[in-house]
Write an enzyme that holds these catalytic residues in place. Structure first.
Site, PDB file in Angstrom:
ATOM      1  N   ASP A 149      -3.030   0.596   8.024  1.00  0.00           N
ATOM      2  CA  ASP A 149      -1.515   1.209   7.915  1.00  0.00           C
ATOM      3  C   ASP A 149      -0.390   0.874   8.830  1.00  0.00           C
ATOM      4  O   ASP A 149       0.607   1.850   9.246  1.00  0.00           O
ATOM      5  CB  ASP A 149      -1.642   2.986   7.806  1.00  0.00           C
ATOM      6  N   ASN A 196       0.887  -1.237  -0.029  1.00  0.00           N
ATOM      7  CA  ASN A 196       0.033  -0.030   0.033  1.00  0.00           C
ATOM      8  C   ASN A 196       0.899   1.100   0.005  1.00  0.00           C
ATOM      9  O   ASN A 196       1.881   1.207   0.471  1.00  0.00           O
ATOM     10  CB  ASN A 196      -0.758   0.064   1.292  1.00  0.00           C
ATOM     11  N   SER A 211       4.821   6.713   2.310  1.00  0.00           N
ATOM     12  CA  SER A 211       5.473   5.455   2.827  1.00  0.00           C
ATOM     13  C   SER A 211       4.833   4.543   2.040  1.00  0.00           C
ATOM     14  O   SER A 211       3.462   4.256   1.685  1.00  0.00           O
ATOM     15  CB  SER A 211       5.223   5.024   4.330  1.00  0.00           C
ATOM     16  N   HIS A 226       0.971   5.015   1.250  1.00  0.00           N
ATOM     17  CA  HIS A 226       0.205   5.771   2.234  1.00  0.00           C
ATOM     18  C   HIS A 226       0.796   7.155   2.611  1.00  0.00           C
ATOM     19  O   HIS A 226       2.207   7.425   2.503  1.00  0.00           O
ATOM     20  CB  HIS A 226       0.290   5.325   3.514  1.00  0.00           C
TER      21      HIS A 226
HETATM   22  C1  GRF Z   1      -2.647   9.160  -2.217  1.00  0.00           C
HETATM   23  O1  GRF Z   1      -2.384  10.146  -1.547  1.00  0.00           O
HETATM   24  C2  GRF Z   1      -2.289   7.862  -1.775  1.00  0.00           C
HETATM   25  O2  GRF Z   1      -1.164   7.636  -0.904  1.00  0.00           O
HETATM   26  C3  GRF Z   1      -3.611   7.801  -0.930  1.00  0.00           C
HETATM   27  O3  GRF Z   1      -4.711   8.456  -1.726  1.00  0.00           O
HETATM   28  C4  GRF Z   1      -4.393   9.048  -2.684  1.00  0.00           C
HETATM   29  C5  GRF Z   1      -4.578   8.575  -3.778  1.00  0.00           C
HETATM   30  O4  GRF Z   1      -4.270   9.278  -5.030  1.00  0.00           O
HETATM   31  N1  GRF Z   1      -3.692   6.527  -0.164  1.00  0.00           N
HETATM   32  P1  GRF Z   1      -4.533   8.276  -6.415  1.00  0.00           P
HETATM   33  O5  GRF Z   1      -5.953   8.053  -6.450  1.00  0.00           O
HETATM   34  O6  GRF Z   1      -3.303   7.596  -6.602  1.00  0.00           O
HETATM   35  O7  GRF Z   1      -4.503   9.797  -7.375  1.00  0.00           O
END
Ligand code: GRF
Length: 225
Positions: free
Chosen positions: A147, A109, A138, A111
């Site tokens: 997370d 994932n 991360s 995050h």
């Molecule tokens: C990103 O900031 C990701 O880290 C978080 O949600 C956002 C998603 O962005 N979990 P995208 O959909 O890839 O544009």
């Protein structure tokens, strides 16, 4: 690994800019992999439109009686594409034990925080409120606790005086894409593993997350704590 190219199943709930970064890198020869499916709990989301219909799967998670039912259907759909790695890229739903047991040690994932700081939502606003000087993103292995899995790699950005949450989110997003790609390059090359609750690189446990340099490569990790 199965097939000619490592197979990525991407889970997404929203815009899909991280997914697009993966697709672009593959198209330009910067990631030796194949996106075999995009899976979503939000049937109307933009991420799904970034691949052709044959590679899309979505169900409204709200129409299921419980998490286990949705996770079972999602897991079946993902498994049918025979992925080597499952990549949560803006996937906003917690994955339960049932799903993760099927794809143990190969679900990642991204995050938007420097974990273990700021698990969960609204990370950028919380980092500003906490007067952090540095924030970032991360990539971690996914475990049932939100997370909380072993962190593989991080990218750091400065928090500037006067930043709004949106300004900071945009600065982090610019580093998320290269961070995710650099981590996936390790994963598809067979260099990354999860064992004993820790991330391993090239057969050695990582005592600290890898750090992305300004040149978008990882700073070599120390082999000992
Ligand atoms: C990103 O900031 C990701 O880290 C978080 O949600 C956002 C998603 O962005 N979990 P995208 O959909 O890839 O544009």
């Amino acid at each position: 690994m199965t097939g000619a190219l490592p197979r990525l199943a991407v889970l997404a709930s929203g815009r899909g800019s991280n997914l697009q970064a993966i697709l672009d890198a593959i198209a330009k020869g910067g990631l030796d992999a194949e996106v075999v499916g995009v899976f979503s709990d939000k049937p109307g989301c933009e991420a799904l439109l970034r691949v052709g219909e044959t590679r899309r799967w979505s169900r409204d998670a709200g129409s299921y009686a419980d998490r286990a039912g949705f996770d079972a259907d999602l897991g079946d759909a993902v498994a049918a594409t025979h992925p080597d790695w499952i990549v949560c890229a803006g996937y906003m739903r917690i994955l339960g034990d049932g799903f993760l047991a099927r794809f143990a040690g190969r679900t990642l994932n991204i995050h938007p925080s420097l974990l273990p700081k700021f698990r969960g939502l609204r990370t950028h606003a919380r980092a500003i409120k906490a007067r952090e000087r540095e924030h970032g993103a991360s990539v971690h292995f996914v475990v049932p606790e939100l997370d909380a899995g072993a962190v593989v790699a991080q990218a750091v950005v400065p928090v500037h005086p006067g930043d709004s949450a949106d300004m900071l989110a945009e600065r982090v997003l610019q580093r998320e894409h290269p961070l995710l790609l650099a981590t996936l390059r390790l994963a598809v090359a067979g260099r990354l593993a999860e064992r004993d609750g820790r991330a391993w690189l090239d057969g050695h446990p990582l005592f600290k997350p890898l750090r992305l340099s300004s040149a978008d490569v990882f700073i070599e990790p120390p082999r000992h704590p």
